[in-house]
Design a protein around this motif. Sequence first.
Motif, mmCIF file in Angstrom:
data_model
loop_
_atom_site.group_PDB
_atom_site.id
_atom_site.type_symbol
_atom_site.label_atom_id
_atom_site.label_comp_id
_atom_site.label_asym_id
_atom_site.label_seq_id
_atom_site.Cartn_x
_atom_site.Cartn_y
_atom_site.Cartn_z
ATOM 1 N N THR A 84 8.684 -6.992 -3.129
ATOM 2 C CA THR A 84 7.388 -7.070 -3.781
ATOM 3 C C THR A 84 6.111 -7.110 -3.205
ATOM 4 N N ARG A 85 5.475 -5.941 -3.433
ATOM 5 C CA ARG A 85 4.055 -5.777 -2.877
ATOM 6 C C ARG A 85 2.747 -6.108 -3.716
ATOM 7 N N LYS A 86 2.075 -6.775 -3.171
ATOM 8 C CA LYS A 86 0.648 -7.240 -3.831
ATOM 9 C C LYS A 86 -0.357 -6.277 -3.668
ATOM 10 N N LEU A 87 -1.086 -5.920 -4.730
ATOM 11 C CA LEU A 87 -2.245 -4.934 -4.481
ATOM 12 C C LEU A 87 -3.413 -5.373 -5.189
ATOM 13 N N LYS A 88 -4.624 -5.255 -4.828
ATOM 14 C CA LYS A 88 -5.748 -5.718 -5.379
ATOM 15 C C LYS A 88 -6.344 -4.402 -5.812
ATOM 16 N N MET A 89 -6.913 -4.316 -7.093
ATOM 17 C CA MET A 89 -7.422 -3.031 -7.727
ATOM 18 C C MET A 89 -8.720 -3.640 -8.365
ATOM 19 N N ARG A 90 -9.934 -3.015 -7.946
ATOM 20 C CA ARG A 90 -10.939 -3.341 -8.732
ATOM 21 C C ARG A 90 -11.115 -2.280 -10.172
ATOM 22 N N VAL A 91 -11.524 -3.274 -11.156
ATOM 23 C CA VAL A 91 -11.602 -2.345 -12.354
ATOM 24 C C VAL A 91 -13.344 -2.870 -12.859
ATOM 25 N N ALA A 92 -13.364 -2.064 -13.883
ATOM 26 C CA ALA A 92 -14.787 -2.083 -14.368
ATOM 27 C C ALA A 92 -14.931 -2.470 -15.775
ATOM 28 N N LEU A 93 -13.512 -2.894 -16.303
ATOM 29 C CA LEU A 93 -13.286 -3.399 -17.534
ATOM 30 C C LEU A 93 -13.907 -2.664 -18.668
#
Length: 396
Positions: A84-93
């Motif tokens: 399992t890999r953890k990723l961080k993604m920026r979103v603008a909602l």
Amino acid sequence: MRRTEMDRAMITRRHFFQGLIGASTFAFIGSLLSACGSNQEPTRTTVPSTPAFTPATGTSPSPTAVPSPTSAATPTAVPTISRTRKLKMRVALATEEAGNFIAVEKGFFKDVGLDVELVTTQGTPGEVIPLVAVGQLDLFSGAIQAALVNARTQGVEVTIVAGEGALRRGNVFHAYAVTKQLYDQGVRSVSDLRGRTLAMPSDAGIDLLELKKVLESGSLTLDDVKLQLIRLPDMPTALQNGAVEAAELVEPYATIATKQLDAAVPIVAGDAIVDIVGDNFPISVIVVGPPMLKDPALLEAFLVGYLRGARYYLQALKDPAVRAEVVAILKNRTPLKDDKLYEQMTWPGVSADGTFDIAKLEEAQQLWKQRGKIQQTVPVDQLVDFRFVTNAAKQI
């Protein structure tokens, strides 16, 4: 430069980057921040935000999951992720990012071995790009901006790997409107906008090309109107109180301004915009940096999850049961909590295969260069790489 939520968690950006990658690399990032942010954020007019679209306090409960429709079933073949890999993604909602929200809440990312954290921030692309470049963020989602080109000219391999929101026939979530007072006075066409003050969220995004084409349909140029940069949530109130005379409105603010506040009247909207700018006109995209590009299996796994989410969203446009579930997810993940808005607004178009008309990026770059937002253009094949999303689509 405005601080993002991520920045506020640290004493200063300088301390953060020095601790992360060392002082010598920080000097490079500092110059990159300057280049990416160049000409991106001119002074904006600030008006009180529209009360009808205020983020709710507290945390909304997660919606109850229901079985996925057949077309959204688990892929028979997906990229292999050994752990399992953890990723961080920026979103603008934004609503057009629904594919990501759905993929998290429906478990589509988990199905391919990913734990994706969606990070919210008010940062501009120019502020987020350096974080993606050094791997502090793995991906980001947002509007196409000149900052991407400026980063590329600085040698940073930030790359668009998939399209999200687009102006697609039947689902055009933009509208050009004038104040109700002006409309009543006879300002009812694009040609009537000459000399008027028109609100835009940015003068360095791809929607500037959209505006240029809309104005040309009325024999006007960008220089024939007075551009005023205003935050999207503030536009309905700005139209209502006469701070601007016209605006490029994006949903749900188009509905708030024209239907809830009765403050503006559309003069170009819906498929009439597609007739002017072309179908599948790209608005928002998914961008990655070198670390993700160097791990094709990881990137394709993410895009499999995203595309399943995007296609589930597209089903919601036709199936009331799926639509109700997607509304619950969007209410949980975005500031848009008003059920009536979901009923009234035009839902954004989303690309089912993650691609879009890349020729529009050529046109946008020429316009940005002409207006001093970039110093030089970059070949589109250096800005966009659809290989990963094409491979992902084959696995669904």
